[in-house]
Write a protein that holds these residues in place. Structure first.
Motif, mmCIF file in Angstrom:
data_model
loop_
_atom_site.group_PDB
_atom_site.id
_atom_site.type_symbol
_atom_site.label_atom_id
_atom_site.label_comp_id
_atom_site.label_asym_id
_atom_site.label_seq_id
_atom_site.Cartn_x
_atom_site.Cartn_y
_atom_site.Cartn_z
ATOM 1 N N GLY A 1 0.838 -1.187 0.000
ATOM 2 C CA GLY A 1 0.000 0.000 0.000
ATOM 3 C C GLY A 1 0.878 1.243 0.000
ATOM 4 O O GLY A 1 1.977 1.235 0.549
ATOM 5 N N ALA B 1 -1.214 4.804 3.499
ATOM 6 C CA ALA B 1 -0.643 3.555 2.975
ATOM 7 C C ALA B 1 -1.388 2.348 3.536
ATOM 8 O O ALA B 1 -1.672 1.385 2.811
ATOM 9 C CB ALA B 1 0.849 3.477 3.312
ATOM 10 N N ASP C 1 -4.732 2.039 1.823
ATOM 11 C CA ASP C 1 -4.542 1.462 0.491
ATOM 12 C C ASP C 1 -4.320 -0.044 0.597
ATOM 13 O O ASP C 1 -4.898 -0.827 -0.156
ATOM 14 C CB ASP C 1 -3.372 2.149 -0.213
ATOM 15 C CG ASP C 1 -3.172 1.666 -1.645
ATOM 16 O OD1 ASP C 1 -4.178 1.372 -2.330
ATOM 17 O OD2 ASP C 1 -2.006 1.573 -2.079
ATOM 18 N N LEU C 2 -3.497 -0.459 1.548
ATOM 19 C CA LEU C 2 -3.243 -1.878 1.772
ATOM 20 C C LEU C 2 -4.539 -2.595 2.156
ATOM 21 O O LEU C 2 -4.844 -3.684 1.658
ATOM 22 C CB LEU C 2 -2.184 -2.056 2.854
ATOM 23 C CG LEU C 2 -1.787 -3.484 3.189
ATOM 24 C CD1 LEU C 2 -1.156 -4.169 1.998
ATOM 25 C CD2 LEU C 2 -0.816 -3.480 4.369
ATOM 26 N N ARG D 1 -7.597 -1.764 1.370
ATOM 27 C CA ARG D 1 -8.444 -1.855 0.175
ATOM 28 C C ARG D 1 -8.003 -3.027 -0.704
ATOM 29 O O ARG D 1 -8.825 -3.809 -1.186
ATOM 30 C CB ARG D 1 -8.375 -0.545 -0.611
ATOM 31 C CG ARG D 1 -9.222 -0.527 -1.873
ATOM 32 C CD ARG D 1 -8.854 0.628 -2.802
ATOM 33 N NE ARG D 1 -7.443 0.685 -3.150
ATOM 34 C CZ ARG D 1 -6.853 -0.129 -4.036
ATOM 35 N NH1 ARG D 1 -7.532 -1.079 -4.641
ATOM 36 N NH2 ARG D 1 -5.569 -0.001 -4.314
ATOM 37 N N GLN D 2 -6.702 -3.177 -0.880
ATOM 38 C CA GLN D 2 -6.181 -4.264 -1.705
ATOM 39 C C GLN D 2 -6.469 -5.632 -1.080
ATOM 40 O O GLN D 2 -6.840 -6.584 -1.784
ATOM 41 C CB GLN D 2 -4.675 -4.111 -1.902
ATOM 42 C CG GLN D 2 -4.285 -2.933 -2.753
ATOM 43 C CD GLN D 2 -2.788 -2.827 -2.876
ATOM 44 O OE1 GLN D 2 -2.116 -3.806 -3.152
ATOM 45 N NE2 GLN D 2 -2.252 -1.632 -2.649
#
Length: 91
Positions: A40, A65, A68-69, A71-72
């Motif tokens: 992320g 970050a 984002d991580l 979400r992934q």
């Protein structure tokens, strides 16, 4: 049966400053035992009029970050659910 796993997240921070502005980048990396990995990314910018408090930029960049991580990882789980059940997962 009780099992336990440990997942570790590595955080890498980088800061670049020029005059009264600064940018902080963060990368949050998650590696699993099976060798798969997710990364992320997040960034924070210091406005020229803001006080110089690097910790705030670090906190913002890391939180972005991690978001984002997250979400992934949620997307990977959704794909695994769809593959296992044959039905798409709706969030």
């Amino acid at each position: 049966m009780h099992t336990m796993k440990r997942w570790n997240i590595d955080i890498l921070l980088s800061e670049e400053s020029e005059g009264d502005t600064a940018r902080t980048w963060a990368e949050a990396g998650l590696s699993s035992e099976d060798g798969s990995a997710l990364h992320g990314h997040g960034m924070a910018r210091k406005h020229p009029l803001d006080l110089d408090v690097p910790e705030i930029g670090e906190e913002l960049a890391v939180s972005r970050a991690l978001a984002d991580l997250s979400r992934q990882l949620r997307q990977v789980a959704a794909e695994d659910i769809a593959e296992s059940t044959g039905t798409p997962w709706t969030q």
